[in-house]
Design a protein around this motif. Structure first.
Motif, short mmCIF file in Angstrom:
data_model
loop_
_atom_site.label_atom_id
_atom_site.label_comp_id
_atom_site.label_asym_id
_atom_site.label_seq_id
_atom_site.Cartn_x
_atom_site.Cartn_y
_atom_site.Cartn_z
N HIS A 96 0.88 -1.17 0.00
CA HIS A 96 0.00 0.00 0.00
C HIS A 96 0.91 1.22 0.00
CE1 HIS A 96 -3.56 2.40 0.77
NE2 HIS A 96 -2.95 2.97 1.80
N TYR A 97 0.92 1.96 -1.11
CA TYR A 97 1.77 3.14 -1.26
C TYR A 97 0.89 4.36 -1.48
CZ TYR A 97 6.31 0.96 -1.17
OH TYR A 97 7.45 0.33 -0.75
N GLN A 141 7.72 0.39 4.86
CA GLN A 141 8.83 0.23 3.93
C GLN A 141 9.63 1.52 3.78
OE1 GLN A 141 8.88 -3.00 3.85
NE2 GLN A 141 8.93 -3.27 1.64
N THR A 142 8.92 2.64 3.71
CA THR A 142 9.57 3.93 3.49
C THR A 142 8.61 5.06 3.78
OG1 THR A 142 10.87 5.22 1.87
CG2 THR A 142 8.95 4.03 1.02
N ILE A 143 9.16 6.17 4.22
CA ILE A 143 8.43 7.43 4.33
C ILE A 143 9.41 8.53 3.99
CG2 ILE A 143 7.29 9.09 5.85
CD1 ILE A 143 6.18 6.88 7.49
N ALA A 144 9.00 9.43 3.12
CA ALA A 144 9.85 10.57 2.77
C ALA A 144 8.98 11.80 2.58
CB ALA A 144 10.62 10.28 1.49
N VAL A 145 9.49 12.94 3.05
CA VAL A 145 8.83 14.23 2.86
C VAL A 145 9.90 15.19 2.38
CG1 VAL A 145 7.58 16.12 3.99
CG2 VAL A 145 7.15 13.75 4.70
N SER A 146 9.58 16.00 1.37
CA SER A 146 10.55 16.95 0.84
C SER A 146 10.99 17.92 1.93
CB SER A 146 9.99 17.70 -0.36
OG SER A 146 8.93 18.54 0.04
N ARG A 201 8.76 19.54 5.58
CA ARG A 201 8.87 18.80 6.84
C ARG A 201 8.33 19.65 7.98
NH1 ARG A 201 14.69 16.72 5.12
NH2 ARG A 201 13.94 15.23 3.59
N ARG A 202 7.97 18.96 9.06
CA ARG A 202 7.43 19.60 10.27
C ARG A 202 6.07 20.25 10.02
NH1 ARG A 202 11.35 20.16 14.52
NH2 ARG A 202 13.38 19.51 13.77
N ALA A 203 5.37 19.75 9.00
CA ALA A 203 4.04 20.28 8.69
C ALA A 203 2.96 19.21 8.89
CB ALA A 203 4.01 20.80 7.26
N GLY A 204 3.35 18.05 9.44
CA GLY A 204 2.39 16.99 9.69
C GLY A 204 2.18 16.03 8.53
N ILE A 205 2.91 16.21 7.45
CA ILE A 205 2.73 15.36 6.27
C ILE A 205 3.19 13.93 6.55
CG2 ILE A 205 3.48 14.97 3.88
CD1 ILE A 205 3.57 18.09 3.63
N GLY A 206 4.36 13.78 7.15
CA GLY A 206 4.85 12.44 7.47
C GLY A 206 3.92 11.73 8.44
N GLY A 207 3.43 12.44 9.44
CA GLY A 207 2.51 11.85 10.39
C GLY A 207 1.20 11.44 9.74
N ALA A 208 0.70 12.26 8.82
CA ALA A 208 -0.54 11.93 8.12
C ALA A 208 -0.36 10.67 7.28
CB ALA A 208 -0.99 13.09 7.25
N MET A 209 0.78 10.56 6.60
CA MET A 209 1.02 9.37 5.78
C MET A 209 1.19 8.14 6.67
SD MET A 209 3.31 10.63 2.53
CE MET A 209 4.72 11.12 3.53
N LEU A 210 1.90 8.30 7.81
CA LEU A 210 2.06 7.18 8.73
C LEU A 210 0.70 6.74 9.28
CD1 LEU A 210 3.82 5.19 10.29
CD2 LEU A 210 4.21 6.99 11.99
N ALA A 211 -0.15 7.69 9.60
CA ALA A 211 -1.50 7.35 10.08
C ALA A 211 -2.25 6.54 9.03
CB ALA A 211 -2.27 8.62 10.45
N TYR A 224 5.88 10.66 0.13
CA TYR A 224 5.35 9.34 -0.23
C TYR A 224 5.68 8.39 0.90
CZ TYR A 224 10.17 8.36 -1.43
OH TYR A 224 11.54 8.22 -1.36
N ALA A 225 4.91 7.31 0.95
CA ALA A 225 5.11 6.31 2.01
C ALA A 225 4.57 4.98 1.53
CB ALA A 225 4.39 6.74 3.29
N GLY A 226 5.14 3.91 2.08
CA GLY A 226 4.70 2.58 1.67
C GLY A 226 4.68 1.58 2.81
N LEU A 227 3.76 0.63 2.68
CA LEU A 227 3.56 -0.42 3.67
C LEU A 227 3.58 -1.77 2.96
CD1 LEU A 227 2.44 -0.84 6.74
CD2 LEU A 227 0.27 -1.26 5.56
#
Length: 143
Positions: A39-40, A65-70, A74-84, A52-55
């Motif tokens: 699931h990407y 598998q991976t999480i990356a934010v430009s 960063r520090r805008a909640g994008i990584g957390g939203a993708m992890l959620a 982008y992020a993948g499971l």
């Protein structure tokens, strides 16, 4: 994420992980297993991919598998939203635990995983190509 997203994703991959970037072929392989075991997702600002992020999920286990934010987003909640979203997908697929590895020299990412309830379960010495250790983490989804 679709194959059409790969040019932008590959640019972000090389920017975020210069020493350990996945090849386009590796990401195409991940997408080929979607939705069966993968699931990407991508994060957009306007029409620009900024993350982008993948499971990977099989049976009662899943792996981030991976999480990356430009860098500029960063520090805008994008990584957390993708992890959620990845954790929600793991639950939808019946996973009871989610695992990941994070660079020992990346306290920002470790802090995100801590906030989401991941616990440190081990260390993989020299895991990354530049010799950096990986912290292994796990989250129980039943807790």
């Amino acid at each position: 994420m679709t194959a059409d997203d790969l040019p932008a994703v590959m640019e972000l991959e090389r920017e975020t992980f210069p020493a350990d970037a996945w090849s386009e072929g590796m990401l195409r392989g991940e997408l080929a297993d979607q939705p069966r075991t993968r699931h990407y997702v991508v994060a957009l600002t306007g029409d620009r991919i900024v993350g982008y992020a993948g499971l990977a999920a099989a049976g009662d286990q899943a792996d981030v598998q991976t999480i990356a934010v430009s860098a500029g987003h960063r520090r805008a909640g994008i990584g957390g939203a993708m992890l959620a979203e990845l954790l929600a997908e793991a639950v939808r697929r019946g996973a009871r635990s989610v695992f990941l590895e994070v660079r020992a020299d990346n306290p920002e990412a470790q802090a995100v995983y801590d906030r989401f309830g991941f616990e440190r379960i081990g260390l993989r010495r020299g895991y990354y190509s530049d010799g950096t250790d990986a912290i292994m983490m796990k989250k129980d989804l039943n807790a």
